[in-house]
Design a protein around this motif. Sequence first.
Motif, PDB file in Angstrom:
ATOM      1  N   PHE A   3       0.849  -1.195   0.000  1.00  0.00           N
ATOM      2  CA  PHE A   3       0.000   0.000   0.000  1.00  0.00           C
ATOM      3  C   PHE A   3       0.883   1.243   0.000  1.00  0.00           C
ATOM      4  N   GLU A   4       0.256   2.329  -0.378  1.00  0.00           N
ATOM      5  CA  GLU A   4       0.845   3.623  -0.059  1.00  0.00           C
ATOM      6  C   GLU A   4      -0.097   4.279   0.918  1.00  0.00           C
ATOM      7  N   ALA A   5       0.454   5.034   1.857  1.00  0.00           N
ATOM      8  CA  ALA A   5      -0.397   5.624   2.887  1.00  0.00           C
ATOM      9  C   ALA A   5       0.046   7.045   3.183  1.00  0.00           C
ATOM     10  N   GLU A   6      -0.881   7.808   3.740  1.00  0.00           N
ATOM     11  CA  GLU A   6      -0.527   9.142   4.197  1.00  0.00           C
ATOM     12  C   GLU A   6      -1.233   9.373   5.534  1.00  0.00           C
ATOM     13  N   SER A   7      -0.455   9.786   6.531  1.00  0.00           N
ATOM     14  CA  SER A   7      -1.014  10.049   7.847  1.00  0.00           C
ATOM     15  C   SER A   7      -0.309  11.239   8.460  1.00  0.00           C
ATOM     16  N   TYR A  71      -9.202   5.636   6.150  1.00  0.00           N
ATOM     17  CA  TYR A  71      -9.359   4.783   7.318  1.00  0.00           C
ATOM     18  C   TYR A  71      -9.324   5.655   8.566  1.00  0.00           C
ATOM     19  N   ASP A  72     -10.448   5.701   9.257  1.00  0.00           N
ATOM     20  CA  ASP A  72     -10.523   6.486  10.489  1.00  0.00           C
ATOM     21  C   ASP A  72     -10.130   5.594  11.652  1.00  0.00           C
ATOM     22  N   ILE A  73      -9.080   5.980  12.340  1.00  0.00           N
ATOM     23  CA  ILE A  73      -8.563   5.187  13.455  1.00  0.00           C
ATOM     24  C   ILE A  73      -8.776   5.967  14.750  1.00  0.00           C
ATOM     25  N   TYR A  74      -9.446   5.356  15.699  1.00  0.00           N
ATOM     26  CA  TYR A  74      -9.701   5.982  16.992  1.00  0.00           C
ATOM     27  C   TYR A  74      -9.007   5.177  18.079  1.00  0.00           C
ATOM     28  N   GLY A  77      -8.820   8.317  22.941  1.00  0.00           N
ATOM     29  CA  GLY A  77      -9.410   9.644  22.829  1.00  0.00           C
ATOM     30  C   GLY A  77      -8.903  10.441  21.644  1.00  0.00           C
ATOM     31  N   THR A  78      -8.022   9.845  20.855  1.00  0.00           N
ATOM     32  CA  THR A  78      -7.524  10.561  19.681  1.00  0.00           C
ATOM     33  C   THR A  78      -8.075   9.932  18.412  1.00  0.00           C
ATOM     34  N   HIS A  79      -7.939  10.668  17.346  1.00  0.00           N
ATOM     35  CA  HIS A  79      -8.456  10.220  16.062  1.00  0.00           C
ATOM     36  C   HIS A  79      -7.457  10.589  14.976  1.00  0.00           C
ATOM     37  N   ARG A  80      -7.319   9.707  14.024  1.00  0.00           N
ATOM     38  CA  ARG A  80      -6.447  10.020  12.885  1.00  0.00           C
ATOM     39  C   ARG A  80      -7.081   9.429  11.637  1.00  0.00           C
ATOM     40  N   THR A  81      -7.128  10.205  10.559  1.00  0.00           N
ATOM     41  CA  THR A  81      -7.559   9.645   9.289  1.00  0.00           C
ATOM     42  C   THR A  81      -6.316   9.252   8.511  1.00  0.00           C
ATOM     43  N   VAL A  82      -6.191   7.959   8.229  1.00  0.00           N
ATOM     44  CA  VAL A  82      -5.057   7.463   7.451  1.00  0.00           C
ATOM     45  C   VAL A  82      -5.568   7.158   6.047  1.00  0.00           C
ATOM     46  N   GLU A  83      -4.940   7.745   5.056  1.00  0.00           N
ATOM     47  CA  GLU A  83      -5.322   7.429   3.678  1.00  0.00           C
ATOM     48  C   GLU A  83      -4.526   6.222   3.233  1.00  0.00           C
ATOM     49  N   ILE A  84      -5.230   5.223   2.718  1.00  0.00           N
ATOM     50  CA  ILE A  84      -4.554   4.005   2.274  1.00  0.00           C
ATOM     51  C   ILE A  84      -4.903   3.758   0.802  1.00  0.00           C
ATOM     52  N   TYR A  85      -3.896   3.629  -0.016  1.00  0.00           N
ATOM     53  CA  TYR A  85      -4.119   3.358  -1.435  1.00  0.00           C
ATOM     54  C   TYR A  85      -3.474   2.040  -1.803  1.00  0.00           C
ATOM     55  N   ASN A  86      -4.272   1.130  -2.374  1.00  0.00           N
ATOM     56  CA  ASN A  86      -3.653  -0.036  -2.974  1.00  0.00           C
ATOM     57  C   ASN A  86      -3.414   0.292  -4.446  1.00  0.00           C
ATOM     58  N   GLU A  87      -2.860  -0.649  -5.190  1.00  0.00           N
ATOM     59  CA  GLU A  87      -2.483  -0.346  -6.581  1.00  0.00           C
ATOM     60  C   GLU A  87      -3.683   0.087  -7.400  1.00  0.00           C
ATOM     61  N   GLU A  88      -4.804  -0.557  -7.146  1.00  0.00           N
ATOM     62  CA  GLU A  88      -6.015  -0.258  -7.912  1.00  0.00           C
ATOM     63  C   GLU A  88      -6.485   1.175  -7.657  1.00  0.00           C
ATOM     64  N   ASN A  89      -6.464   1.577  -6.384  1.00  0.00           N
ATOM     65  CA  ASN A  89      -6.867   2.942  -6.029  1.00  0.00           C
ATOM     66  C   ASN A  89      -5.974   3.959  -6.707  1.00  0.00           C
TER      67      ASN A  89
ATOM     68  N   VAL B 461       0.869   3.049  15.687  1.00  0.00           N
ATOM     69  CA  VAL B 461      -0.357   2.327  16.049  1.00  0.00           C
ATOM     70  C   VAL B 461      -1.466   2.645  15.044  1.00  0.00           C
ATOM     71  N   PHE B 462      -1.549   3.926  14.650  1.00  0.00           N
ATOM     72  CA  PHE B 462      -2.558   4.328  13.662  1.00  0.00           C
ATOM     73  C   PHE B 462      -2.307   3.611  12.335  1.00  0.00           C
ATOM     74  N   LEU B 463      -1.043   3.646  11.904  1.00  0.00           N
ATOM     75  CA  LEU B 463      -0.714   3.098  10.589  1.00  0.00           C
ATOM     76  C   LEU B 463      -0.887   1.589  10.532  1.00  0.00           C
ATOM     77  N   ILE B 464      -0.412   0.912  11.575  1.00  0.00           N
ATOM     78  CA  ILE B 464      -0.512  -0.559  11.575  1.00  0.00           C
ATOM     79  C   ILE B 464      -1.985  -0.973  11.592  1.00  0.00           C
ATOM     80  N   SER B 465      -2.783  -0.307  12.439  1.00  0.00           N
ATOM     81  CA  SER B 465      -4.203  -0.643  12.510  1.00  0.00           C
ATOM     82  C   SER B 465      -4.891  -0.392  11.176  1.00  0.00           C
ATOM     83  N   ALA B 466      -4.563   0.737  10.561  1.00  0.00           N
ATOM     84  CA  ALA B 466      -5.172   1.064   9.267  1.00  0.00           C
ATOM     85  C   ALA B 466      -4.738   0.051   8.215  1.00  0.00           C
ATOM     86  N   ALA B 467      -3.460  -0.320   8.227  1.00  0.00           N
ATOM     87  CA  ALA B 467      -2.927  -1.226   7.206  1.00  0.00           C
ATOM     88  C   ALA B 467      -3.552  -2.614   7.333  1.00  0.00           C
ATOM     89  N   ILE B 468      -3.623  -3.129   8.569  1.00  0.00           N
ATOM     90  CA  ILE B 468      -4.206  -4.468   8.748  1.00  0.00           C
ATOM     91  C   ILE B 468      -5.693  -4.445   8.383  1.00  0.00           C
TER      92      ILE B 468
END
Lengths: 179, 499
Positions: A3-7, A71-74, A77-89, B461-468
Amino acid sequence: MQFEAESNGIKYEVSVLEGRKAWRVSLKPEGEDWRHYEIPKTDYQFVDQTISFIFKDTSYLVDAIGEGTNYDIYTRGTHRTVEIYNEENLLHESLKGKAGFGGGLNLNSGMPGKIVKVMVEPGQAVAADEPLLIMEAMKMENEMRASAEAIVETVHVQAGDNVEAGATLISFKKAESKK
Amino acid sequence: MFKKILIANRGEIAIRVTRTCRELGIQSVAVFSEADRNSLHVLLADEAYLIGPAPSSESYLNIEKIIEVAKLSGSEAIHPGYGFLSESPVFAKACQEAGIVFIGPTAENIIAMGDKLASRELMKKAGVPTVPGSEGTVESLEEAQTAAEKIGYPVMIKASAGGGGKGIRVALTPKELPEAFRACRSEGLNFFKDDRVFIERFIQNPKHIEVQVFGDSHGNVVHLFERECSVQRRHQKLIEESPSPSVPSEVRQRLGEVAVQAARSINYLGAGTVEFIFDNSTKEFFFMEMNTRLQVEHPVTEMVTGLDLVQEQLLVAMGCKLSFSQDQIQQKGHSIELRICAEDPVTFTPSPGKIRRCRLPAGPFVRVDGYAYPGYEVPIHYDPMIIKLIVWGHDREEAIRRAQRSLAEFMLTGIKTNIVLHKNILGHPQFIDGTYTTQFIEQEITSKPQNQLFMFVDEDVFLISAAITAYSDSKTRSTSEFKLASRWGKVGRQKGLRN
């Protein structure tokens, strides 16, 4: 799987391998070395509809929600939106002719609301932190500011418009680099 | 005691009132808008009636409809909560005319304190100290500029009918005045249908200290000590505590006396709050306004005094004497309230949406007043505050530790919340030593790089969780979801099948 990701403004290359007893996840932040993690499946499991993740001996309760490439990761008490792209995306994004991965040259509405005032017009150069428009949502007037230096390409809304969450309000072009 | 009460509100305060009703054996009647069918106050009440569409102007502010439901349901009284119709003299009068008890002050009380400008003049006459300001409302920008020059910058422009953080703007320099003046009038007109504004001195290192008062119809007025609500952003309170760490005991005594004096001067009935601006260097305080309703932050007073303020409201509304005298009221220990809002902790933009997981803190001396539950969709139409976390400790240090512990247990996902912001504030040296002012959030939080806000979680932790999760999603995605993928992907796959 690659994947490629941005966080949090940082781009990563990501590799995920599923073993029988463990996950192997590798992360490579742009300009840095790979970080390899072997995560036993007992350390990453679903408990009460949430992920219990023990990472470096620290216990996290994680909720992960994927929608499209976001991908919204909580956790904690914190939150982060991680963008995940596979090859197709990635292919998809490039074909749409949009700014694509890492672009995001649009001001989008994060919530439904009403436009109170627009302070910029097409062609105008804006500096970082310059006010762009005022939007009213949940009883408050919110001033939306430019995140970086840019040139206004199109203004999609006008004062009085009601907008949905995710609607594009203003599109930008990259500011020409100073010579 | 009343047999049935209508609660003309929604969210946590409607639930708060329902709880006391149930403890006293009173039937509770909920009202709700079309957006609130599944809201918790509807689910917890004894009876529930739809009163109109989502916008509050057509539902929670619809006086005729609410009175009609009160009559239909046989309610003897209406509790207005806070916000909405709680400080509407028109509503208080309408209740009276319909033969229904309005649980709150008299319409005259509300009118006397409802206009910030008139109330300040009134208090001046009653011998209550006030902040220097414009003589009456300012009608034009020119007039505003003249008044501001006379008072001295920085100045504050306030909508005459404003409240709840709406309709207040600050101009630090003459240059900022025109925009502040315009915005203030516009908000006043939009939210309160009144664009009159006034100007006053903006005190540079202010604290917000307020005193809870209570009056009955037999001429008794008491105070229930102070609350400090200086942790605010754009005049929206975030954290409240009682007692204030900055008020010396002799000033506390005076604060209480002045607040009682203010309430007594207008024969105040029921629960009210006298707000003061407090200069932390000189320990002086000036009257700001009086809120003629139950406050959002009333629980911290309940925690340190051990008194149920809603129950007392009901007793006073029935014409009973206050059940406590001044010397029976004691401030014991320390209480802190944190307002948990559906909003981005960095940008403060509202974040309505569907709650996925919701695990609330519990344990000793922890109180949660809220209306969140898993699967509940926080509507866009109303205030973003969804939960109040209230803790009690023997002293301030214990209360802070307890609040931190409670936040660590908190899990709320699917929408953004300010939980992480509260974690940062509770650990901040200026909060811990109690020197924080009303500018604390702007100076110490929002102006700092946001990366410093998220030190509670290892970034990976954010990245690993998102990736899995992304990996698992693509493994389970069936081929029938072709349409979700790009056309090229589809063509590619079909080609692959043919070969």
